[in-house]
Scaffold this motif. Structure first.
Motif, PDB file in Angstrom:
ATOM      1  N   ARG A 194       2.270   4.800  -0.784  1.00  0.00           N
ATOM      2  CA  ARG A 194       1.680   6.077  -1.182  1.00  0.00           C
ATOM      3  C   ARG A 194       2.758   7.150  -1.138  1.00  0.00           C
ATOM      4  O   ARG A 194       3.430   7.321  -0.111  1.00  0.00           O
ATOM      5  CB  ARG A 194       0.528   6.460  -0.254  1.00  0.00           C
ATOM      6  CG  ARG A 194      -0.118   7.801  -0.616  1.00  0.00           C
ATOM      7  CD  ARG A 194      -1.316   8.093   0.254  1.00  0.00           C
ATOM      8  NE  ARG A 194      -1.883   9.403  -0.051  1.00  0.00           N
ATOM      9  CZ  ARG A 194      -2.968   9.900   0.530  1.00  0.00           C
ATOM     10  NH1 ARG A 194      -3.608   9.189   1.452  1.00  0.00           N
ATOM     11  NH2 ARG A 194      -3.427  11.098   0.203  1.00  0.00           N
ATOM     12  N   THR A 196       1.689   0.966   9.913  1.00  0.00           N
ATOM     13  CA  THR A 196       1.888   2.076   8.990  1.00  0.00           C
ATOM     14  C   THR A 196       3.215   2.767   9.280  1.00  0.00           C
ATOM     15  O   THR A 196       3.548   3.033  10.440  1.00  0.00           O
ATOM     16  CB  THR A 196       0.744   3.101   9.120  1.00  0.00           C
ATOM     17  OG1 THR A 196      -0.484   2.457   8.787  1.00  0.00           O
ATOM     18  CG2 THR A 196       0.965   4.283   8.193  1.00  0.00           C
ATOM     19  N   LYS A 218      -2.912   0.471  19.232  1.00  0.00           N
ATOM     20  CA  LYS A 218      -2.651   0.961  17.880  1.00  0.00           C
ATOM     21  C   LYS A 218      -1.430   1.867  17.904  1.00  0.00           C
ATOM     22  O   LYS A 218      -1.230   2.629  18.848  1.00  0.00           O
ATOM     23  CB  LYS A 218      -3.860   1.720  17.332  1.00  0.00           C
ATOM     24  CG  LYS A 218      -5.082   0.857  17.097  1.00  0.00           C
ATOM     25  CD  LYS A 218      -6.206   1.679  16.497  1.00  0.00           C
ATOM     26  CE  LYS A 218      -7.446   0.811  16.237  1.00  0.00           C
ATOM     27  NZ  LYS A 218      -8.551   1.595  15.638  1.00  0.00           N
ATOM     28  N   ASN A 229       0.824  -1.220   0.000  1.00  0.00           N
ATOM     29  CA  ASN A 229       0.000   0.000   0.000  1.00  0.00           C
ATOM     30  C   ASN A 229       0.854   1.265   0.000  1.00  0.00           C
ATOM     31  O   ASN A 229       0.628   2.192   0.783  1.00  0.00           O
ATOM     32  CB  ASN A 229      -0.954   0.007   1.200  1.00  0.00           C
ATOM     33  CG  ASN A 229      -1.876  -1.199   1.216  1.00  0.00           C
ATOM     34  OD1 ASN A 229      -2.327  -1.649   0.166  1.00  0.00           O
ATOM     35  ND2 ASN A 229      -2.137  -1.733   2.404  1.00  0.00           N
ATOM     36  N   SER A 241       4.388   7.105   2.597  1.00  0.00           N
ATOM     37  CA  SER A 241       3.816   6.217   3.604  1.00  0.00           C
ATOM     38  C   SER A 241       3.560   4.849   2.989  1.00  0.00           C
ATOM     39  O   SER A 241       3.352   4.725   1.778  1.00  0.00           O
ATOM     40  CB  SER A 241       2.518   6.800   4.174  1.00  0.00           C
ATOM     41  OG  SER A 241       1.524   6.891   3.175  1.00  0.00           O
ATOM     42  N   PHE A 242       3.580   3.825   3.817  1.00  0.00           N
ATOM     43  CA  PHE A 242       3.312   2.462   3.369  1.00  0.00           C
ATOM     44  C   PHE A 242       3.022   1.591   4.582  1.00  0.00           C
ATOM     45  O   PHE A 242       3.252   2.001   5.726  1.00  0.00           O
ATOM     46  CB  PHE A 242       4.493   1.892   2.568  1.00  0.00           C
ATOM     47  CG  PHE A 242       5.797   1.870   3.305  1.00  0.00           C
ATOM     48  CD1 PHE A 242       6.180   0.756   4.052  1.00  0.00           C
ATOM     49  CD2 PHE A 242       6.654   2.966   3.266  1.00  0.00           C
ATOM     50  CE1 PHE A 242       7.380   0.730   4.734  1.00  0.00           C
ATOM     51  CE2 PHE A 242       7.861   2.947   3.946  1.00  0.00           C
ATOM     52  CZ  PHE A 242       8.225   1.826   4.680  1.00  0.00           C
ATOM     53  N   GLU A 243       2.521   0.402   4.313  1.00  0.00           N
ATOM     54  CA  GLU A 243       2.321  -0.580   5.369  1.00  0.00           C
ATOM     55  C   GLU A 243       3.532  -1.509   5.395  1.00  0.00           C
ATOM     56  O   GLU A 243       3.909  -2.068   4.358  1.00  0.00           O
ATOM     57  CB  GLU A 243       1.053  -1.405   5.114  1.00  0.00           C
ATOM     58  CG  GLU A 243      -0.243  -0.616   5.197  1.00  0.00           C
ATOM     59  CD  GLU A 243      -0.515  -0.118   6.600  1.00  0.00           C
ATOM     60  OE1 GLU A 243      -0.412  -0.918   7.548  1.00  0.00           O
ATOM     61  OE2 GLU A 243      -0.827   1.082   6.742  1.00  0.00           O
ATOM     62  N   MET A 287       1.894   3.653  15.044  1.00  0.00           N
ATOM     63  CA  MET A 287       2.532   3.777  13.738  1.00  0.00           C
ATOM     64  C   MET A 287       4.025   3.995  13.950  1.00  0.00           C
ATOM     65  O   MET A 287       4.497   4.107  15.096  1.00  0.00           O
ATOM     66  CB  MET A 287       1.943   4.930  12.938  1.00  0.00           C
ATOM     67  CG  MET A 287       2.098   6.285  13.598  1.00  0.00           C
ATOM     68  SD  MET A 287       1.916   7.678  12.472  1.00  0.00           S
ATOM     69  CE  MET A 287       3.515   7.639  11.641  1.00  0.00           C
ATOM     70  N   GLU A 293       5.490   6.182   8.134  1.00  0.00           N
ATOM     71  CA  GLU A 293       5.494   7.466   7.442  1.00  0.00           C
ATOM     72  C   GLU A 293       6.911   8.032   7.439  1.00  0.00           C
ATOM     73  O   GLU A 293       7.589   8.031   8.467  1.00  0.00           O
ATOM     74  CB  GLU A 293       4.535   8.453   8.105  1.00  0.00           C
ATOM     75  CG  GLU A 293       3.066   8.078   7.930  1.00  0.00           C
ATOM     76  CD  GLU A 293       2.130   9.191   8.346  1.00  0.00           C
ATOM     77  OE1 GLU A 293       2.626  10.244   8.821  1.00  0.00           O
ATOM     78  OE2 GLU A 293       0.909   9.021   8.199  1.00  0.00           O
TER      79      GLU A 293
END
Length: 360
Positions: free
Chosen positions: A293, A318, A346, A291, A300-302, A348, A320
């Motif tokens: 971007r 995620t 959660k 994913n 950003s990506f997973e 990142m 960034e």
């Protein structure tokens, strides 16, 4: 002292007022130093001395984001705010530096200037006279090799041997900067916890003091990420405000690690189980990107953690990046970054560096 050969060369050029050469040398190496405080601080200071105020603000602010309690960087930013006529922002920074370094001569001079030329017209007149440079922090010094003195070395060896023979317990001579200022005062040790309130962790006074000293010991051994985890326990607990303030002060002296300097390693499972405990801790995880971007100001990506072998995936998070990077979703990827909790279970990663190489 600066030891890195590229940074030393840049400083050498700048001191000869070859600013363009110095800045060009450093900016072509930006990917090498993505997470380096010294790099951004030195580049920002050179831009400041060269009159490139936009570049100076960008790079000094980047350095501040990596290490936010370094007086030379703060002094550079304060001078830039003063140049803009933003005396309130400048004053706040100068007072912060005064707290960190009460005898700083530049701060004393700057406070006199603000007090005398606080009005816009008066300050503009002072600035047009070219006097702002007197408030610039000096360029960093480079390391100078010194030949040891045989006689002194001999005396030290004899003294050390005598200490061993006499049964004197050795005491470390070198203590890391920030360790002394983080010592708890008697009043802080006597009242280490708050009563009442809701906290993630509840500790006794002895436990808080033990956690704090453990963090200082880890910090002194350059295990910054392990120290952060212990300090996070304190910051999320019923520890007193005074102890928490000292914990934050100690955090300010910690360094951003690189791929080859990260000493403490946390697994995805550990972080996912309690993200706030690992707030701002750095991790180095390997996996695959998905994913992807790419925006003008960020990537950003997973990160599929552990999925670099295409067999087992530990989890997805995620990532960034605030710097340009070429990433593909086929090759394995290593990500170095800072944990940012986003809520219950959660989080990142704010990436500070990436490394991608073909699969073996």
């Amino acid at each position: 002292m600066v030891h890195d050969p590229i940074l030393k060369k840049a400083i050498h050029l700048a001191k000869k007022e070859k600013y363009d050469e110095s800045i060009k040398l450093l900016e072509t190496e930006i990917f090498r130093y993505q997470d380096s405080y010294n790099y951004y601080h030195i580049l920002g200071q050179i831009c400041l001395h060269a009159g490139d105020f936009g570049g100076a603000f960008t790079y000094l602010n980047k350095a501040k984001n990596i290490k936010f309690q370094e007086p030379p960087t703060l002094l550079g930013l304060a001078a830039l705010f003063l140049r803009r006529g933003d005396t309130d922002r400048a004053l706040d920074i100068y007072l912060d530096v005064q707290d960190l370094d009460p005898n700083n001569k530049t701060v004393k001079q700057a406070l006199r200037v603000i007090q005398k030329y606080g009005g816009t017209d008066e300050l503009n007149a002072w600035l047009t006279q070219g006097k702002l440079e007197s408030l610039y922090p000096p360029l960093p010094q480079t390391a100078v090799s010194v030949k040891p003195l045989p006689i002194i070395i001999g005396i030290l060896i004899i003294a050390a041997a005598a200490g061993i023979i006499a049964g004197i317990k050795s005491v470390p001579v070198s203590r890391r900067g920030g360790l002394e200022t983080s010592v708890l005062e008697k009043a802080e040790r006597d009242n280490p916890v708050e009563t009442g309130g809701v906290y993630r962790y509840i500790y006794t006074g002895e436990q808080v003091l033990s956690l704090y000293e453990k963090a200082r010991d880890l910090f002194n051994k350059y295990h910054d990420e392990g120290a952060k985890r212990e300090l996070n326990r304190i910051l999320e607990s019923n520890a007193s405000s005074a102890v928490k303030n000292k914990a934050r002060l100690l955090r300010g002296y910690m360094q951003t690690p690189g791929f080859d300097t990260l000493k403490d390693h946390f697994t995805y499972a550990e972080v996912a189980a309690d993200p706030p405990l690992y707030r701002d801790c750095h991790v180095l995880w390997r996996g695959s990107a998905a994913n992807l971007r790419i925006d003008p100001d960020r990537v950003s990506f997973e990160l599929l953690v552990g999925y670099d072998t295409r067999t087992i995936m530990e989890g997805a998070v995620t990532v960034e990046l605030d710097f340009p990077a070429e990433i593909n979703t086929v090759e394995p990827l290593e990500v170095l970054g800072r944990i940012v909790p986003l809520g219950l279970n959660k989080f990142m990663i704010a990436g500070t560096g990436i490394h991608q190489s073909p699969r073996n």
